[in-house]
Design an enzyme around this catalytic site. Structure first.
Site, mmCIF file in Angstrom:
data_model
loop_
_atom_site.group_PDB
_atom_site.id
_atom_site.type_symbol
_atom_site.label_atom_id
_atom_site.label_comp_id
_atom_site.label_asym_id
_atom_site.label_seq_id
_atom_site.Cartn_x
_atom_site.Cartn_y
_atom_site.Cartn_z
ATOM 1 C CB SER A 17 -1.159 10.402 7.508
ATOM 2 O OG SER A 17 -0.877 10.427 6.135
ATOM 3 C CG ASN A 18 -2.186 7.125 3.099
ATOM 4 O OD1 ASN A 18 -3.319 7.311 2.652
ATOM 5 N ND2 ASN A 18 -1.140 7.841 2.715
ATOM 6 N NE ARG A 69 16.409 -4.738 -4.597
ATOM 7 C CZ ARG A 69 15.984 -3.596 -4.045
ATOM 8 N NH1 ARG A 69 14.743 -3.469 -3.661
ATOM 9 N NH2 ARG A 69 16.801 -2.575 -3.886
ATOM 10 C CG ASN A 111 2.037 1.948 -3.302
ATOM 11 O OD1 ASN A 111 2.222 2.257 -2.123
ATOM 12 N ND2 ASN A 111 2.584 2.620 -4.300
ATOM 13 C CG HIS A 113 2.277 7.134 -6.581
ATOM 14 N ND1 HIS A 113 3.586 7.117 -6.124
ATOM 15 C CD2 HIS A 113 2.245 8.048 -7.584
ATOM 16 C CE1 HIS A 113 4.307 7.973 -6.830
ATOM 17 N NE2 HIS A 113 3.517 8.545 -7.725
ATOM 18 C CG ASP A 147 7.532 -3.362 -13.995
ATOM 19 O OD1 ASP A 147 8.749 -3.600 -13.902
ATOM 20 O OD2 ASP A 147 6.769 -3.955 -14.782
HETATM 21 C C1 GRF Z 1 1.908 9.223 0.889
HETATM 22 O O1 GRF Z 1 1.846 10.412 0.155
HETATM 23 C C2 GRF Z 1 1.907 8.020 -0.030
HETATM 24 O O2 GRF Z 1 1.130 8.199 -1.161
HETATM 25 C C3 GRF Z 1 3.350 7.929 -0.419
HETATM 26 O O3 GRF Z 1 4.057 8.235 0.764
HETATM 27 C C4 GRF Z 1 3.244 9.074 1.589
HETATM 28 C C5 GRF Z 1 3.124 8.392 2.903
HETATM 29 O O4 GRF Z 1 2.447 9.185 3.839
HETATM 30 N N1 GRF Z 1 3.646 6.646 -0.988
HETATM 31 P P1 GRF Z 1 1.957 8.558 5.197
HETATM 32 O O5 GRF Z 1 3.161 7.861 5.834
HETATM 33 O O6 GRF Z 1 0.843 7.599 4.907
HETATM 34 O O7 GRF Z 1 1.518 9.729 6.021
#
Ligand code: GRF
Length: 204
Positions: A17-18, A69, A111, A113, A147
């Site tokens: 969704s992001n 990794r 990122n 969060h 980190d």
């Molecule tokens: C979001 O809440 C993001 O902050 C977290 O994982 C989720 C991912 O959601 N890291 P989407 O895949 O973007 O819908």
């Protein structure tokens, strides 16, 4: 969307969704960037279909596709570099990135969060916030460092925690904040001219 715009790469593991918020922002012109590639570490990620629907190249790089990794990081860096990616946007990418990736994209990886960092890093941030009893929650966009969820903060947005909230209802309210703050934060970083002083990202 124009090829004259800087290329960005988006890393996902799930729903996307992001990613969709970033796609929408490139379409409505509020994010002047071209999403060049979407990379998922999970083959079944729903976000891959969102990328394909938008005509964006997708690459699946499974966790176990490389032996170590560091080798995973190197493969990721190579495929992003090959495509001229200038800024990498993690959007629900559920894999730790180490020094090889973070050094290659120092100051060029973001990122989002679902908490007001430094509170509640890691998984289930919204459940952590509810369990702790905070009255305000929110989302953070930060630079990626080795980190976990600890890089310098670029943007934050807040929502109230309601008496009736469950992890699901709070997550939905926080997610709306993520969608609102992530695209302009990406644009602000792309605009350049900012510096990191101590832990503070200082914009012009
Ligand atoms: C979001 O809440 C993001 O902050 C977290 O994982 C989720 C991912 O959601 N890291 P989407 O895949 O973007 O819908």
């Amino acid at each position: 969307m124009s090829d004259a715009f800087p290329s960005i790469g988006v890393l996902i593991s799930g729903r996307g969704s992001n990613l969709q918020a970033l796609i929408d922002a490139t379409r409505d012109g509020t994010l002047r960037a071209s999403i060049r590639v979407v990379v998922s570490n999970r083959a079944g990620a729903a976000g891959l279909a969102k990328a394909e629907a938008a005509g964006i190249e997708t690459v699946v790089l499974p966790n176990r596709s490389v032996p170590t990794r560091d080798a995973y990081d190197a493969a990721l860096v190579e495929l992003l570099r090959e495509r001229g990616v200038r800024l990498v946007c993690l959007a629900g990418f559920m894999r730790l990135l180490g020094t090889p990736f973070c050094a290659a994209f120092a100051g060029a990886a973001l990122n989002v969060h679902p908490s007001l960092l430094p509170a509640f890093p890691g998984i289930d941030a919204q459940s952590q916030a509810l369990a702790y009893g905070v009255k305000v929650a929110g989302a953070t966009v930060h630079l990626v460092t080795p980190d976990l969820d600890a890089g310098p903060i670029v943007a934050q947005g807040t929502v109230p925690v309601l008496e009736t909230d469950s992890a699901e209802t709070l997550s939905a309210r926080v997610l709306a904040v993520e969608h609102r703050i992530y695209p302009p934060a990406v644009q602000r970083v792309l605009n350049g001219g900012w510096t990191v002083v101590g832990r503070r990202v200082r914009f012009p």
